[in-house]
Design a protein around this motif. Structure first.
Motif, PDB file in Angstrom:
ATOM      1  N   SER A 220       0.825  -1.204   0.000  1.00 61.90           N
ATOM      2  CA  SER A 220       0.000   0.000   0.000  1.00 61.90           C
ATOM      3  C   SER A 220       0.859   1.253   0.000  1.00 61.90           C
ATOM      4  N   PRO A 221       0.566   2.230  -0.887  1.00 62.91           N
ATOM      5  CA  PRO A 221       1.316   3.486  -0.897  1.00 62.91           C
ATOM      6  C   PRO A 221       0.892   4.443   0.207  1.00 62.91           C
ATOM      7  N   LYS A 222      -0.154   4.099   0.920  1.00 61.24           N
ATOM      8  CA  LYS A 222      -0.650   4.974   1.971  1.00 61.24           C
ATOM      9  C   LYS A 222       0.314   4.994   3.156  1.00 61.24           C
ATOM     10  N   PRO A 223       0.357   6.104   3.906  1.00 63.16           N
ATOM     11  CA  PRO A 223       1.196   6.122   5.102  1.00 63.16           C
ATOM     12  C   PRO A 223       0.693   5.102   6.116  1.00 63.16           C
ATOM     13  N   SER A 224       1.589   4.652   6.960  1.00 63.03           N
ATOM     14  CA  SER A 224       1.262   3.654   7.967  1.00 63.03           C
ATOM     15  C   SER A 224       0.096   4.098   8.840  1.00 63.03           C
ATOM     16  N   HIS A 225      -0.882   3.192   9.034  1.00 59.05           N
ATOM     17  CA  HIS A 225      -2.005   3.529   9.916  1.00 59.05           C
ATOM     18  C   HIS A 225      -1.539   3.666  11.361  1.00 59.05           C
ATOM     19  N   VAL A 226      -0.452   2.965  11.715  1.00 60.58           N
ATOM     20  CA  VAL A 226       0.099   3.076  13.070  1.00 60.58           C
ATOM     21  C   VAL A 226       0.651   4.473  13.294  1.00 60.58           C
ATOM     22  N   LEU A 227       1.484   4.944  12.368  1.00 54.79           N
ATOM     23  CA  LEU A 227       2.097   6.264  12.518  1.00 54.79           C
ATOM     24  C   LEU A 227       1.059   7.374  12.394  1.00 54.79           C
ATOM     25  N   SER A 228       0.061   7.173  11.548  1.00 54.06           N
ATOM     26  CA  SER A 228      -1.024   8.156  11.435  1.00 54.06           C
ATOM     27  C   SER A 228      -1.773   8.285  12.754  1.00 54.06           C
ATOM     28  N   ALA A 229      -2.045   7.149  13.397  1.00 55.45           N
ATOM     29  CA  ALA A 229      -2.739   7.170  14.682  1.00 55.45           C
ATOM     30  C   ALA A 229      -1.908   7.865  15.760  1.00 55.45           C
ATOM     31  N   MET A 230      -0.594   7.826  15.610  1.00 52.84           N
ATOM     32  CA  MET A 230       0.304   8.501  16.551  1.00 52.84           C
ATOM     33  C   MET A 230       0.444   9.986  16.259  1.00 52.84           C
ATOM     34  N   GLY A 231      -0.248  10.466  15.216  1.00 52.18           N
ATOM     35  CA  GLY A 231      -0.258  11.892  14.906  1.00 52.18           C
ATOM     36  C   GLY A 231       0.800  12.333  13.923  1.00 52.18           C
ATOM     37  N   LEU A 232       1.499  11.398  13.292  1.00 52.22           N
ATOM     38  CA  LEU A 232       2.545  11.769  12.344  1.00 52.22           C
ATOM     39  C   LEU A 232       1.913  12.253  11.047  1.00 52.22           C
ATOM     40  N   PRO A 233       2.373  13.382  10.499  1.00 54.63           N
ATOM     41  CA  PRO A 233       1.844  13.860   9.221  1.00 54.63           C
ATOM     42  C   PRO A 233       2.062  12.818   8.115  1.00 54.63           C
ATOM     43  N   ALA A 234       1.208  12.855   7.103  1.00 55.27           N
ATOM     44  CA  ALA A 234       1.243  11.829   6.063  1.00 55.27           C
ATOM     45  C   ALA A 234       2.582  11.765   5.346  1.00 55.27           C
ATOM     46  N   ASP A 235       3.204  12.931   5.069  1.00 59.17           N
ATOM     47  CA  ASP A 235       4.472  12.902   4.344  1.00 59.17           C
ATOM     48  C   ASP A 235       5.566  12.247   5.173  1.00 59.17           C
ATOM     49  N   LEU A 236       5.589  12.509   6.478  1.00 56.65           N
ATOM     50  CA  LEU A 236       6.576  11.858   7.335  1.00 56.65           C
ATOM     51  C   LEU A 236       6.267  10.378   7.511  1.00 56.65           C
ATOM     52  N   GLY A 237       4.991  10.032   7.552  1.00 55.83           N
ATOM     53  CA  GLY A 237       4.618   8.636   7.654  1.00 55.83           C
ATOM     54  C   GLY A 237       5.106   7.840   6.456  1.00 55.83           C
ATOM     55  N   ARG A 238       4.995   8.446   5.261  1.00 52.53           N
ATOM     56  CA  ARG A 238       5.445   7.755   4.050  1.00 52.53           C
ATOM     57  C   ARG A 238       6.961   7.656   3.971  1.00 52.53           C
ATOM     58  N   SER A 239       7.667   8.576   4.625  1.00 51.55           N
ATOM     59  CA  SER A 239       9.136   8.553   4.577  1.00 51.55           C
ATOM     60  C   SER A 239       9.729   8.021   5.879  1.00 51.55           C
ATOM     61  N   SER A 240       9.002   7.153   6.544  1.00 52.00           N
ATOM     62  CA  SER A 240       9.497   6.505   7.756  1.00 52.00           C
ATOM     63  C   SER A 240       9.945   5.090   7.434  1.00 52.00           C
ATOM     64  N   VAL A 241      11.008   4.673   8.089  1.00 53.58           N
ATOM     65  CA  VAL A 241      11.604   3.368   7.826  1.00 53.58           C
ATOM     66  C   VAL A 241      11.734   2.598   9.133  1.00 53.58           C
ATOM     67  N   ARG A 242      11.320   1.330   9.101  1.00 49.54           N
ATOM     68  CA  ARG A 242      11.487   0.452  10.259  1.00 49.54           C
ATOM     69  C   ARG A 242      12.750  -0.381  10.084  1.00 49.54           C
ATOM     70  N   PHE A 243      13.634  -0.262  11.053  1.00 46.63           N
ATOM     71  CA  PHE A 243      14.828  -1.084  11.127  1.00 46.63           C
ATOM     72  C   PHE A 243      14.608  -2.102  12.243  1.00 46.63           C
ATOM     73  N   SER A 244      14.656  -3.385  11.911  1.00 44.76           N
ATOM     74  CA  SER A 244      14.499  -4.407  12.945  1.00 44.76           C
ATOM     75  C   SER A 244      15.646  -5.410  12.819  1.00 44.76           C
ATOM     76  N   LEU A 245      16.359  -5.603  13.921  1.00 46.23           N
ATOM     77  CA  LEU A 245      17.582  -6.393  13.958  1.00 46.23           C
ATOM     78  C   LEU A 245      17.286  -7.806  14.437  1.00 46.23           C
ATOM     79  N   GLY A 246      18.240  -8.705  14.205  1.00 45.68           N
ATOM     80  CA  GLY A 246      18.027 -10.079  14.621  1.00 45.68           C
ATOM     81  C   GLY A 246      19.323 -10.821  14.880  1.00 45.68           C
ATOM     82  N   THR A 247      19.177 -12.113  15.032  1.00 47.55           N
ATOM     83  CA  THR A 247      20.280 -12.930  15.534  1.00 47.55           C
ATOM     84  C   THR A 247      21.520 -12.906  14.647  1.00 47.55           C
ATOM     85  N   ASN A 248      21.366 -12.662  13.334  1.00 48.40           N
ATOM     86  CA  ASN A 248      22.518 -12.618  12.437  1.00 48.40           C
ATOM     87  C   ASN A 248      23.084 -11.221  12.257  1.00 48.40           C
TER      88      ASN A 248
END
Length: 383
Positions: free
Chosen positions: A330-358
């Motif tokens: 979906s090209p829409k901004p994250s519903h999670v970030l929108s619910a947190m009050g983040l503007p749509a442009d920042l929501g679309r330019s947000s990146v999740r970094f998640s690390l793991g065992t390797n």
């Protein structure tokens, strides 16, 4: 294929080598159907399933008989939510959830609304936190369930599960939690919880297998089955069991119980290094709180760049996402970030970094170098 550095462990995790090794015999010599009660092939498979059930129960502090195997967390949540709705089919029904839940929860509640249920979607603040007093105020005489996730898949935010469980217990209503991102990552428990969804592939197990914890010996009702055809899994979930996957799930749970605390501390150090350096880039912001979150997740907003192109360029050398894998198309901004009050442009330019065992320190440094290069001039909007 020359893969990029993988920093999307919240989307999925690789099978641990011990998990793969444990699974292999159950595809070949031990191929029996666990429901075949009349011969050794079935008995051996059934014993393997029960060992895995015990391993998963031990991870969350449950009784073995409280673990029901499914095809994954989405099915577990469907069984929990829609199975509860079916139980109360002749009554007025009200449910409480939150705007930042996973789509597997939100889509189910939207379906329930179309079938006549009333649903309250709690707001969150800029950190992703719910107001527990507001939760209490929303409880009605016909409230059947509170459904709130343990850990948010996009920001890593941890809900106060113990406090929520107390509120549900005091009100005499079911508490269901999506623990997909928490189980195997941080210690979890079952005190005051009636239903809990888990998934193997989020904890270094195989894809296509999950579980639903269903509290035993309690006056509140259990969900009715939504899949019929043989009465497997104590009647809650019919269908031939995925024995290799279940064996792998059990092995993964055993490994996570052994390693998650130490591994969590290692990942916290690496995550903090990544985050501190990223936030030195002009126009970057942390989405959510620095505290009260999973140790391996960081969600960063990049101001002044076009989100789709940013992600495209970053993913040339590092595998990251803009949110849930289930909503990545979906090209829409994250519903999670929108619910947190983040503007749509920042929501679309947000990146999740998640690390793991390797994830290694060298990988974090290489990722930092590439993000800096991309954001500081590696592309321009629309390039």
């Amino acid at each position: 294929m020359d893969y990029p550095i993988y920093l999307d462990y919240n989307a999925t995790t690789p099978c641990h080598p011990e998990v793969l090794e444990a699974m292999l015999p159950w595809f070949s010599q031990n191929f029996g159907n666990a429901a075949s009660k009349s011969h050794a092939y079935g008995w051996v498979a059934e014993d393997a399933v029960e060992r895995a059930r015990e391993q998963i129960a031990r991870l969350i502090g449950a009784k073995t008989k409280e673990i029901i195997f499914t095809s994954g967390a989405t099915e577990s949540l469907n069984l929990a939510i829609r199975g509860t709705f079916e139980h109360y089919s002749n009554e007025r029904q009200h449910y409480i959830t939150c705007k930042t839940e996973h789509k597997a929860v939100l889509d189910n509640f939207q379906k329930l609304e179309s079938l006549g249920a009333e649903v309250t979607y709690l707001d969150v603040d800029s950190q992703g936190t719910i107001d527990l007093d507001e939760l209490k105020r929303q409880i009605k005489p016909d409230t059947k369930m509170i459904c709130l996730m343990w850990a948010n898949n996009e920001t890593g935010h941890l809900h106060p599960v113990s406090e929520i469980a107390e509120i549900a217990e005091e009100a005499g209503i079911i508490f269901c939690t999506d623990a997909v991102q928490a189980a195997g990552k941080v210690p979890v428990h079952t005190q005051g919880i009636h239903l809990m969804a888990m998934s193997a592939h989020k904890m270094y197990g195989p894809k296509g297998v999950g579980a639903l914890y269903i509290r035993h010996n309690h006056e509140l009702p259990k969900p009715l089955p939504i899949m019929l055809g043989g009465g497997h899994e104590k009647g809650f979930r019919s269908g031939t069991l995925n024995v290799p996957g279940i064996v792998g799930f059990g092995k993964a749970a055993k490994i996570r119980l052994r390693e998650m605390v130490k591994e969590g501390e290692r990942l916290r150090v690496l995550r903090d290094k990544l985050e501190i350096e990223l936030l030195k880039i002009t126009g970057t912001y942390l989405n959510g709180s620095r505290e009260n979150r999973l140790p391996h997740v960081s969600n960063i907003a990049f101001e002044g760049v076009e989100g789709e192109e940013l992600l495209k360029q970053l993913n040339r050398k590092i595998a990251v996402s803009s949110g849930s894998a289930c909503t990545s198309i979906s090209p829409k901004p994250s519903h999670v970030l929108s619910a947190m009050g983040l503007p749509a442009d920042l929501g679309r330019s947000s990146v999740r970094f998640s690390l793991g065992t390797n994830t290694s320190e060298q990988e974090i440094q290489s990722a930092l170098d590439w993000v800096r290069e991309v954001v500081r001039g590696g592309f321009s909007p629309g390039s």
